[in-house]
Design a protein around this motif. Structure first.
Motif, PDB file in Angstrom:
ATOM      1  N   PRO A 161     121.853  33.790  34.351  1.00  0.00           N
ATOM      2  CA  PRO A 161     122.568  32.518  35.456  1.00  0.00           C
ATOM      3  C   PRO A 161     122.174  34.269  36.464  1.00  0.00           C
ATOM      4  CG  PRO A 161     124.070  32.922  34.566  1.00  0.00           C
ATOM      5  CD  PRO A 161     122.864  34.161  33.736  1.00  0.00           C
ATOM      6  N   TRP A 162     122.009  33.502  38.242  1.00  0.00           N
ATOM      7  CA  TRP A 162     122.690  34.352  38.762  1.00  0.00           C
ATOM      8  C   TRP A 162     121.786  34.074  40.108  1.00  0.00           C
ATOM      9  CZ3 TRP A 162     118.409  35.562  42.603  1.00  0.00           C
ATOM     10  CH2 TRP A 162     116.966  34.874  42.433  1.00  0.00           C
ATOM     11  N   THR A 163     122.661  34.052  41.242  1.00  0.00           N
ATOM     12  CA  THR A 163     123.065  33.158  42.476  1.00  0.00           C
ATOM     13  C   THR A 163     122.675  34.200  43.251  1.00  0.00           C
ATOM     14  OG1 THR A 163     125.058  32.272  41.546  1.00  0.00           O
ATOM     15  CG2 THR A 163     124.418  31.852  43.920  1.00  0.00           C
ATOM     16  N   CYS A 164     121.670  33.132  43.875  1.00  0.00           N
ATOM     17  CA  CYS A 164     121.010  34.040  45.590  1.00  0.00           C
ATOM     18  C   CYS A 164     121.721  34.619  46.383  1.00  0.00           C
ATOM     19  CB  CYS A 164     120.045  32.990  45.681  1.00  0.00           C
ATOM     20  SG  CYS A 164     118.355  33.191  47.932  1.00  0.00           S
ATOM     21  N   ARG A 165     120.925  35.665  47.356  1.00  0.00           N
ATOM     22  CA  ARG A 165     122.613  35.646  48.098  1.00  0.00           C
ATOM     23  C   ARG A 165     122.227  35.286  49.569  1.00  0.00           C
ATOM     24  NH1 ARG A 165     122.009  41.638  45.843  1.00  0.00           N
ATOM     25  NH2 ARG A 165     122.562  41.532  44.764  1.00  0.00           N
ATOM     26  N   ALA A 166     121.431  34.569  49.830  1.00  0.00           N
ATOM     27  CA  ALA A 166     121.184  34.193  50.926  1.00  0.00           C
ATOM     28  C   ALA A 166     121.090  33.197  50.910  1.00  0.00           C
ATOM     29  CB  ALA A 166     119.033  33.731  51.224  1.00  0.00           C
ATOM     30  N   TYR A 167     121.058  32.004  50.048  1.00  0.00           N
ATOM     31  CA  TYR A 167     121.657  30.481  50.313  1.00  0.00           C
ATOM     32  C   TYR A 167     122.825  29.855  49.243  1.00  0.00           C
ATOM     33  CZ  TYR A 167     117.348  29.703  53.798  1.00  0.00           C
ATOM     34  OH  TYR A 167     116.469  30.394  54.303  1.00  0.00           O
ATOM     35  N   GLN A 168     122.677  30.599  48.613  1.00  0.00           N
ATOM     36  CA  GLN A 168     124.133  30.582  47.259  1.00  0.00           C
ATOM     37  C   GLN A 168     123.347  29.566  46.480  1.00  0.00           C
ATOM     38  OE1 GLN A 168     126.712  32.301  47.336  1.00  0.00           O
ATOM     39  NE2 GLN A 168     125.697  33.602  48.984  1.00  0.00           N
ATOM     40  N   HIS A 169     121.787  29.409  46.113  1.00  0.00           N
ATOM     41  CA  HIS A 169     121.238  28.572  44.982  1.00  0.00           C
ATOM     42  C   HIS A 169     121.377  29.779  43.743  1.00  0.00           C
ATOM     43  CE1 HIS A 169     118.473  26.276  43.290  1.00  0.00           C
ATOM     44  NE2 HIS A 169     117.951  27.206  43.131  1.00  0.00           N
ATOM     45  N   ARG A 170     121.982  28.556  43.091  1.00  0.00           N
ATOM     46  CA  ARG A 170     121.890  28.643  41.235  1.00  0.00           C
ATOM     47  C   ARG A 170     120.683  29.370  40.916  1.00  0.00           C
ATOM     48  NH1 ARG A 170     126.838  25.912  39.288  1.00  0.00           N
ATOM     49  NH2 ARG A 170     128.971  26.287  41.322  1.00  0.00           N
ATOM     50  N   ASP A 171     120.658  30.219  40.283  1.00  0.00           N
ATOM     51  CA  ASP A 171     118.865  30.099  39.260  1.00  0.00           C
ATOM     52  C   ASP A 171     119.054  31.233  38.406  1.00  0.00           C
ATOM     53  OD1 ASP A 171     116.522  30.285  41.150  1.00  0.00           O
ATOM     54  OD2 ASP A 171     117.614  31.689  42.884  1.00  0.00           O
ATOM     55  N   TRP A 172     118.451  30.964  37.688  1.00  0.00           N
ATOM     56  CA  TRP A 172     118.495  30.839  35.638  1.00  0.00           C
ATOM     57  C   TRP A 172     116.839  31.290  35.438  1.00  0.00           C
ATOM     58  CZ3 TRP A 172     120.745  30.773  32.057  1.00  0.00           C
ATOM     59  CH2 TRP A 172     120.546  30.840  30.522  1.00  0.00           C
ATOM     60  N   THR A 173     116.699  32.731  35.086  1.00  0.00           N
ATOM     61  CA  THR A 173     115.294  33.303  35.063  1.00  0.00           C
ATOM     62  C   THR A 173     115.436  33.769  32.816  1.00  0.00           C
ATOM     63  OG1 THR A 173     115.462  34.149  36.847  1.00  0.00           O
ATOM     64  CG2 THR A 173     114.693  35.415  34.719  1.00  0.00           C
ATOM     65  N   CYS A 182     113.776  34.139  43.607  1.00  0.00           N
ATOM     66  CA  CYS A 182     114.753  32.926  44.409  1.00  0.00           C
ATOM     67  C   CYS A 182     114.143  31.678  44.105  1.00  0.00           C
ATOM     68  CB  CYS A 182     115.478  32.522  45.287  1.00  0.00           C
ATOM     69  SG  CYS A 182     116.416  31.410  45.383  1.00  0.00           S
ATOM     70  N   ASP A 183     114.427  31.167  43.363  1.00  0.00           N
ATOM     71  CA  ASP A 183     113.255  29.412  43.256  1.00  0.00           C
ATOM     72  C   ASP A 183     113.340  28.927  44.523  1.00  0.00           C
ATOM     73  OD1 ASP A 183     113.219  30.070  40.537  1.00  0.00           O
ATOM     74  OD2 ASP A 183     114.717  28.884  39.831  1.00  0.00           O
ATOM     75  N   VAL A 184     114.179  29.011  45.733  1.00  0.00           N
ATOM     76  CA  VAL A 184     114.595  27.838  46.266  1.00  0.00           C
ATOM     77  C   VAL A 184     113.609  28.997  47.802  1.00  0.00           C
ATOM     78  CG1 VAL A 184     116.196  27.280  48.596  1.00  0.00           C
ATOM     79  CG2 VAL A 184     116.121  26.771  45.383  1.00  0.00           C
ATOM     80  N   CYS A 185     114.137  29.617  48.487  1.00  0.00           N
ATOM     81  CA  CYS A 185     113.303  30.889  49.020  1.00  0.00           C
ATOM     82  C   CYS A 185     112.841  32.134  48.720  1.00  0.00           C
ATOM     83  CB  CYS A 185     114.919  31.094  49.976  1.00  0.00           C
ATOM     84  SG  CYS A 185     115.462  32.604  49.244  1.00  0.00           S
ATOM     85  N   SER A 186     112.414  31.845  47.352  1.00  0.00           N
ATOM     86  CA  SER A 186     110.914  33.129  47.831  1.00  0.00           C
ATOM     87  C   SER A 186     112.163  34.748  47.070  1.00  0.00           C
ATOM     88  CB  SER A 186     110.291  33.177  47.907  1.00  0.00           C
ATOM     89  OG  SER A 186     109.786  32.261  46.661  1.00  0.00           O
TER      90      SER A 186
END
Length: 117
Positions: free
Chosen positions: A7-19, A30-34
């Motif tokens: 699990p990690w958090t995108c630095r740009a939008y603070q979206h929680r990602d899972w890889t 990132c799944d949201v902002c790429s």
């Protein structure tokens, strides 16, 4: 049932990602902002349940069954056996059972029939 991943958090939008473990690369998008993020060298592995497992736990009172099994196991002093949801029938028509039980356990020689809700 369980997926190993990071699990990690995108630095740009603070979206929680899972890889997922099998999808790990040197950089993650990132799944949201790429936006690409470099993967850390020393990462901690985590496990995430599949949607199938989550749905079964919610829909079929599986968590209640697990709780009852844990309580019965802790009560056992010398022996513990169980069988999960079981249908009982008194006729030869196997497709239409006469009764069902959520849990049948034998704890220290005592039979325990459970209906869990």
């Amino acid at each position: 049932m369980l997926f190993q991943g990071f699990p990690w958090t995108c630095r740009a939008y603070q979206h929680r990602d899972w890889t997922d473990f099998q999808a790990l690369k040197a950089s993650l998008a990132c799944d949201v902002c790429s936006v690409n993020v470099e993967l850390l060298v020393g990462i901690h592995w985590y496990f995430q349940p599949s949607e199938f497992l989550i749905e079964k736990l919610r829909s079929y009172s599986v968590l209640s069954l697990v709780w009852v099994l844990t309580a019965l196991r802790e009560r056992a002093r010398s022996s513990f056996m169980y069988v999960g949801p079981t249908c009982f029938g008194y006729s030869e028509d196997y497709d239409k059972p006469n009764a069902e039980a959520d849990l049948l356990a034998i704890v220290d020689g005592e039979s325990i029939l459970c209906e869990v809700s």
